[in-house]
Design an enzyme around this catalytic site. Structure first.
Site, PDB file in Angstrom:
ATOM      1  N   GLY A   1       0.797  -1.221   0.000  1.00 55.67           N
ATOM      2  CA  GLY A   1       0.000   0.000   0.000  1.00 55.67           C
ATOM      3  C   GLY A   1       0.828   1.268   0.000  1.00 55.67           C
ATOM      4  O   GLY A   1       0.559   2.203  -0.753  1.00 55.67           O
TER       5      GLY A   1
ATOM      6  N   SER B   1      -7.216  -9.056  -2.780  1.00 54.76           N
ATOM      7  CA  SER B   1      -7.569  -8.079  -1.734  1.00 54.76           C
ATOM      8  C   SER B   1      -6.557  -6.936  -1.635  1.00 54.76           C
ATOM      9  O   SER B   1      -6.809  -5.941  -0.970  1.00 54.76           O
ATOM     10  CB  SER B   1      -7.681  -8.771  -0.372  1.00 54.76           C
ATOM     11  N   ASN B   2      -5.410  -7.061  -2.317  1.00 57.85           N
ATOM     12  CA  ASN B   2      -4.415  -5.980  -2.319  1.00 57.85           C
ATOM     13  C   ASN B   2      -4.815  -4.849  -3.268  1.00 57.85           C
ATOM     14  O   ASN B   2      -4.409  -3.706  -3.104  1.00 57.85           O
ATOM     15  CB  ASN B   2      -3.047  -6.489  -2.804  1.00 57.85           C
ATOM     16  N   LEU B   3      -5.594  -5.202  -4.296  1.00 62.68           N
ATOM     17  CA  LEU B   3      -5.769  -4.277  -5.428  1.00 62.68           C
ATOM     18  C   LEU B   3      -6.579  -3.037  -5.066  1.00 62.68           C
ATOM     19  O   LEU B   3      -6.544  -2.042  -5.788  1.00 62.68           O
ATOM     20  CB  LEU B   3      -6.421  -5.009  -6.604  1.00 62.68           C
TER      21      LEU B   3
ATOM     22  N   ASP C   1       4.573  -3.885   6.976  1.00 62.59           N
ATOM     23  CA  ASP C   1       3.267  -4.128   7.581  1.00 62.59           C
ATOM     24  C   ASP C   1       3.403  -4.937   8.871  1.00 62.59           C
ATOM     25  O   ASP C   1       2.444  -5.497   9.357  1.00 62.59           O
ATOM     26  CB  ASP C   1       2.352  -4.865   6.590  1.00 62.59           C
ATOM     27  N   ASN C   2       4.641  -5.003   9.413  1.00 62.56           N
ATOM     28  CA  ASN C   2       4.804  -5.785  10.648  1.00 62.56           C
ATOM     29  C   ASN C   2       5.902  -5.175  11.512  1.00 62.56           C
ATOM     30  O   ASN C   2       6.792  -4.468  11.013  1.00 62.56           O
ATOM     31  CB  ASN C   2       5.124  -7.240  10.311  1.00 62.56           C
TER      32      ASN C   2
ATOM     33  N   CYS D   1      14.553   8.611  16.722  1.00 61.87           N
ATOM     34  CA  CYS D   1      14.467   7.390  15.928  1.00 61.87           C
ATOM     35  C   CYS D   1      13.073   6.807  16.102  1.00 61.87           C
ATOM     36  O   CYS D   1      12.243   7.356  16.833  1.00 61.87           O
ATOM     37  CB  CYS D   1      15.573   6.404  16.322  1.00 61.87           C
TER      38      CYS D   1
ATOM     39  N   CYS E   1      -3.506  -4.219   8.389  1.00 59.77           N
ATOM     40  CA  CYS E   1      -4.618  -3.901   7.481  1.00 59.77           C
ATOM     41  C   CYS E   1      -5.542  -5.092   7.274  1.00 59.77           C
ATOM     42  O   CYS E   1      -6.751  -4.940   7.139  1.00 59.77           O
ATOM     43  CB  CYS E   1      -4.074  -3.449   6.124  1.00 59.77           C
TER      44      CYS E   1
ATOM     45  N   CYS F   1      15.653   6.778  25.185  1.00 62.17           N
ATOM     46  CA  CYS F   1      15.189   5.866  24.136  1.00 62.17           C
ATOM     47  C   CYS F   1      16.029   4.576  24.140  1.00 62.17           C
ATOM     48  O   CYS F   1      17.253   4.629  24.185  1.00 62.17           O
ATOM     49  CB  CYS F   1      15.313   6.557  22.777  1.00 62.17           C
TER      50      CYS F   1
HETATM   51 ZN    ZN Z   1      15.391   6.940  19.660  1.00 64.47          ZN
END
Ligand code: ZN
Length: 354
Positions: free
Chosen positions: A126, A154-156, A215-216, A258, A275, A332
Site C-alpha cells: 500500500g 484483496s491488495n488491489l 506491515d509488521n 528514531c 490492514c 530511548c
Molecule cells: Zn530513539
C-alpha cells in the site's frame, strides 16, 4: 561570443557548440564579467529567437555595439545541422524530466543527483506503491524492492502497482513490470525475501534513503536499528483504518529522534492489528505514501525542511493534518545514551515475543 539565454533546464539537452549558457534574467547582471569589451561582437540565441532579440535590445540599451540574434533560435540551429554541444542529458531524459529541470531547486544538477540515487523500498504494498511509482517517475536511478508476498486480489483496493492480471505473481516482480513500464530508465532491483536479522544490513547498505512501507513490527524495528547503525535516513509511514502518520528518522542529523523514540517497545500483537485485520481506507496509503515520496525526494536533493523531529498525522474522515513535535528521547532504548545494541537477532526475538 555566443550566449544561449535559455533557462538551465532547457539547455540540458544541448546548446550551440561553443555557447555560454546564461539564463535571460541573469544576462544583464553578468554581462560585464562575460563581455567587458562593449565593441566585441555578441551573438545571442534562445529557443525560437524571441528572448534573444529582447536581450540584444537590452544590451544595446546599455552600450553594447555589435549585437545579433539567431533567428529561429536553437530549434532552427539544430534543424540546420549546425554544431551542437550535448548537454548533461540526452534528448529523451531532457524531455522526460523537463518540469524538474525548470525548477531552480532541482535543475540539471538535482536531476543528475536523483538519477544517481539509490532508494530501498521495504514493502511493495500500500505505501510502497505510490512511493515506487512517483520515485520512478521522478527518475530516482535505482529502486530496490524488498517484499516476500505475492499479489492477492484483496491488495488491489490500494496497492496500485499491481494489476488484476498479476494476481498470484510475486509483488516484487509485479512492481518491477509496473515501474519499468512507467520509466524504463530506472533500474529496479528485486529482493523477494523477508527482511530478517541476518540480511537487513546487507540489503539496505549502499542506499541513500530507506522507505518504511512494512506491515509488521519485527521489520520496522530491524529497519530502525539498521538505518541508525548505517546512518541512512529512514522515511517512516504507517496507516490504520482512516488515519495515517509520516516522519523522518535521520541518524546523520544532530538531535533526530528514531523510531523507538516514538514506539520504544513493540506492542502486543492484539494492540497492533494490521490492514488485513483492521481494514484500511484504500486511498489512505496513497496519501501517506506520497508524503513519504515527497520526503525522500527532498532528502535526496537536500532541499526543504525534512520531517525530522515532527510527526505528521492525517485523519481521512476529518480531512485534517496535525503535526506533533517528536523530540529525541534521551532514554530511548534505540538511540538514548544508555541504549545497548545486542544484535539484530535480539530485536527480532523481542518483537516475536510480543
Ligand atoms: Zn530513539
Amino acid at each position: 561570443m555566443l550566449i544561449d539565454v535559455r533557462e538551465d533546464g532547457e539547455r540540458a539537452a544541448g546548446m550551440p557548440a561553443g555557447a555560454i549558457g546564461v539564463p535571460m534574467g541573469e544576462v544583464l547582471d553578468r554581462i560585464d564579467a562575460i563581455a567587458p569589451d562593449h565593441s566585441a561582437p555578441i551573438l545571442l540565441s534562445c529557443a525560437h529567437g524571441q528572448r534573444s532579440l529582447h536581450v540584444a535590445m537590452a544590451l544595446q540599451g546599455i552600450g553594447y555595439e555589435k549585437l545579433a540574434s539567431v533567428e529561429g533560435g536553437f530549434v532552427r540551429w539544430a534543424a540546420e545541422g549546425l554544431p551542437v554541444a550535448r548537454g548533461a542529458f540526452d534528448a529523451e531524459a531532457a524531455e522526460r524530466y523537463s518540469r524538474h529541470l525548470l525548477l531552480p531547486e532541482v535543475g540539471a544538477p538535482g536531476q543528475q543527483r536523483l538519477l544517481q540515487s539509490r532508494v530501498a523500498l521495504i514493502g511493495a504494498g500500500g505505501l510502497g506503491s505510490p512511493v515506487g511509482l512517483y520515485l520512478a517517475a521522478a527518475g530516482v536511478g535505482t529502486l530496490t524492492l524488498i517484499d516476500d508476498d505475492v499479489v492477492e486480489k484483496s491488495n488491489l483496493q490500494r496497492q496500485v502497482l499491481h494489476t488484476d492480471a498479476r494476481v498470484g505473481t510475486p509483488k516484487t516482480e509485479s512492481a518491477r513490470v509496473a515501474l519499468n513500464a512507467l520509466n524504463p530508465g530506472v533500474r529496479v532491483e528485486t529482493i523477494t525475501q523477508r527482511l530478517r536479522a541476518a540480511n537487513v544490513e546487507s540489503i539496505i547498505r549502499d542506499h541513500d534513503v530507506v522507505i518504511d512501507g512494512a506491515d509488521n513490527f519485527p521489520t520496522r524495528y530491524l529497519l530502525d536499528a539498521a538505518c541508525r547503525r548505517l546512518r541512512i535516513p529512514l522515511v517512516y509511514g504507517a496507516v490504520h483504518r482512516f488515519t495515517g502518520q509520516v516522519s523522518v528518522f535521520d541518524a546523520r542529523r544532530e538531535g533526530s529522534p528514531c523510531y523507538r523514540c516514538l514506539f520504544p517497545e513493540p506492542p502486543a500483537a492484539a494492540d497492533a492489528p494490521n490492514c488485513a485485520e483492521a481494514g484500511v481506507l484504500g486511498v489512505l496509503p496513497g496519501i501517506i505514501g506520497l508524503l513519504q515520496a515527497n520526503e525522500a525526494i527532498k532528502l535526496l536533493l537536500g532541499i526543504g525542511q525534512p520531517l525530522v523531529g515532527r510527526l505528521l498525522c492525517f485523519d481521512a474522515l476529518a480531512a485534517t493534518f496535525r503535526e506533533l513535535r517528536l523530540p529525541r528521547d534521551p532514554r530511548c532504548p534505540g538511540c538514548g545514551a544508555n541504549a545497548q545494541f545486542r544484535g539484530y537477532a535480539d530485536i527480532e526475538q523481542a518483537c516475536s515475543a510480543h
